[in-house]
Write a protein that holds these residues in place. Structure first.
Motif, short mmCIF file in Angstrom:
data_model
loop_
_atom_site.label_atom_id
_atom_site.label_comp_id
_atom_site.label_asym_id
_atom_site.label_seq_id
_atom_site.Cartn_x
_atom_site.Cartn_y
_atom_site.Cartn_z
N CYS A 68 0.85 -1.19 0.00
CA CYS A 68 0.00 0.00 0.00
C CYS A 68 0.88 1.24 0.00
CB CYS A 68 -0.91 0.01 1.22
SG CYS A 68 -2.05 1.42 1.25
N SER A 69 0.76 2.05 -1.04
CA SER A 69 1.57 3.25 -1.15
C SER A 69 0.75 4.52 -0.96
CB SER A 69 2.25 3.31 -2.52
OG SER A 69 1.29 3.53 -3.54
N GLY A 70 -0.55 4.46 -1.29
CA GLY A 70 -1.41 5.62 -1.15
C GLY A 70 -1.12 6.74 -2.12
N ALA A 71 -0.35 6.45 -3.16
CA ALA A 71 0.11 7.51 -4.06
C ALA A 71 -1.02 8.19 -4.81
CB ALA A 71 1.12 6.93 -5.04
N GLN A 72 -2.14 7.50 -5.02
CA GLN A 72 -3.24 8.09 -5.77
C GLN A 72 -4.46 8.32 -4.89
OE1 GLN A 72 -3.96 6.63 -9.81
NE2 GLN A 72 -2.17 5.34 -9.65
N MET A 73 -4.20 8.71 -3.64
CA MET A 73 -5.31 8.94 -2.72
C MET A 73 -6.10 10.17 -3.09
SD MET A 73 -7.09 8.13 -0.11
CE MET A 73 -6.29 6.99 1.00
N ARG A 74 -5.44 11.21 -3.60
CA ARG A 74 -6.18 12.43 -3.92
C ARG A 74 -5.75 12.97 -5.26
NH1 ARG A 74 -2.45 15.79 -0.57
NH2 ARG A 74 -3.65 15.49 1.31
#
Length: 288
Positions: free
Chosen positions: A232-238
Motif C-alpha cells: 500500500c503506497s497511497g500515491a493516488q489517494m487524492r
C-alpha cells in the motif's frame, strides 16, 4: 471554563513517540505547560489509515510507559486508534475528561479521501460517540504526505501553541449541533496563521492505492504463479477529482494550501442526502 486544570484525554493513530509519531510528545508537554492535566492512551505502534476499525475478536494488551510527562502513558498493543480511544474513555482514568484531543497527526487530514481513512479523525469520532467534545488535530508538514518532512522544534512549538489557542476558543463557545472538530495546522511557516472555518474537500475518487511488489507482476500474472504480494503506497489517494466551483466556505485543503489553520465542524454520522429515491417508490408494501 478554564478556571481549574482541564483534564484532557490524548489519543492518536501514529502511536507512541518515534519517527512515525514525532508530534505527540511535544504536544502533551505543551498541554502540561498550560496547566492542563493530560491523560494519554495510544496504539503502541503506527496505525495510520485504520479509520474506525475494531474487531469483536480483538484482544488488546495495555502497557504503561513513562515519557517524562506528569502521568504515565497507556500504550495499546494490537490496538487500533478507535479501539484505544474506546478503552481510554472507559478505563484510562477514574476522573471524567473535560474533552478529548486526537493527534497531532503526522501530516494533514484534508479532503474526503483522506478523512474517511483517517485514524486520527476516527478516534475523535469514537470519543464523540461516547459523549465527549472531541477535536482531531493534524500538522501539515509542507511536503507530500508520503515523503516525511518533520518540522523543526521551533515550528512544532509554534504549531502546538497555535492549536491550543484555537482549541481554547472552541471550548469556550462550542457550537450547538457540533460533535467534533477536525483541525489542520500548517507547520512550515514562521508567522501567526489565519484561522478559517472550512468544510471537507470533495475529492473522493482514488486510483490504485496498492502496488505489486514484483516489478514483473504483469508477466507473472499470466503464468502459473498463484500468490502475489502488493504494497500500500497511497500515491493516488487524492487529486483525481476536479475541484468544485468556489463557494462561501472553502475546503480544508484550500485553506491549508493557502497557509491557514482549517477548522471543520463535524458530526459522527453518515449524512443522508435530502433526495427522493425514485426506483423504490411504490414498493413500500411487501409483496403478497
Amino acid at each position: 471554563f478554564f478556571g481549574s486544570a482541564m483534564r484532557v484525554l490524548v489519543v492518536n493513530d501514529d502511536g507512541a513517540p518515534g519517527p512515525s509519531s514525532p508530534y505527540v510528545l511535544p504536544f502533551v508537554k505543551c498541554l502540561e505547560a498550560r496547566g492542563w492535566e493530560a491523560y494519554v492512551c495510544l496504539p503502541a505502534g503506527h496505525m495510520s489509515w485504520m479509520s474506525k476499525a475494531m474487531s469483536p475478536s480483538q484482544r488488546v494488551t495495555v502497557r504503561k510507559q513513562d515519557f517524562g510527562t506528569k502521568n504515565e502513558w497507556w500504550l495499546c498493543e494490537n490496538g487500533t486508534p478507535a479501539g484505544a480511544a474506546n478503552i481510554a474513555v472507559h478505563y484510562r482514568s477514574d476522573v471524567k475528561y473535560d474533552f478529548v484531543i486526537s493527534g497531532p497527526n503526522f501530516g494533514r487530514n484534508t479532503e474526503a479521501a483522506f478523512s474517511l481513512c483517517s485514524g486520527t479523525i476516527a478516534a475523535a469520532m469514537e470519543t464523540a460517540m461516547a459523549g465527549y467534545q472531541s477535536i482531531a488535530v493534524s500538522f501539515d508538514n509542507g511536503t507530500s504526505d508520503f515523503e516525511g518532512g518533520v518540522a523543526t522544534e521551533k515550528q512544532v512549538a509554534q504549531g502546538c501553541a497555535a492549536t491550543l489557542d484555537v482549541i481554547e476558543k472552541l471550548l469556550g463557545d462550542w457550537p450547538a449541533g457540533v460533535e467534533l472538530f477536525n483541525i489542520n495546522v500548517p507547520l512550515l511557516v514562521d508567522q501567526r496563521l489565519p484561522v478559517v472555518q472550512t468544510k471537507i474537500g470533495c475529492s473522493r475518487k482514488t486510483g490504485a492505492l496498492y502496488r505489486p511488489v514484483d516489478p514483473a507482476f504483469g508477466e507473472a500474472a499470466k503464468g502459473t504463479t498463484v500468490a502475489y504480494e502488493f504494497h500500500c503506497s497511497g500515491a493516488q489517494m487524492r487529486g483525481t477529482e476536479p475541484p468544485l466551483k468556489k463557494q462561501a466556505v472553502q475546503s480544508d485543503a484550500e485553506a491549508v494550501n493557502a497557509g491557514c489553520i482549517s477548522v471543520t465542524p463535524l458530526r459522527a454520522v453518515f449524512e443522508v442526502p435530502d433526495v427522493v429515491v425514485a426506483p423504490i417508490q411504490g414498493l413500500e408494501k411487501a409483496a403478497q
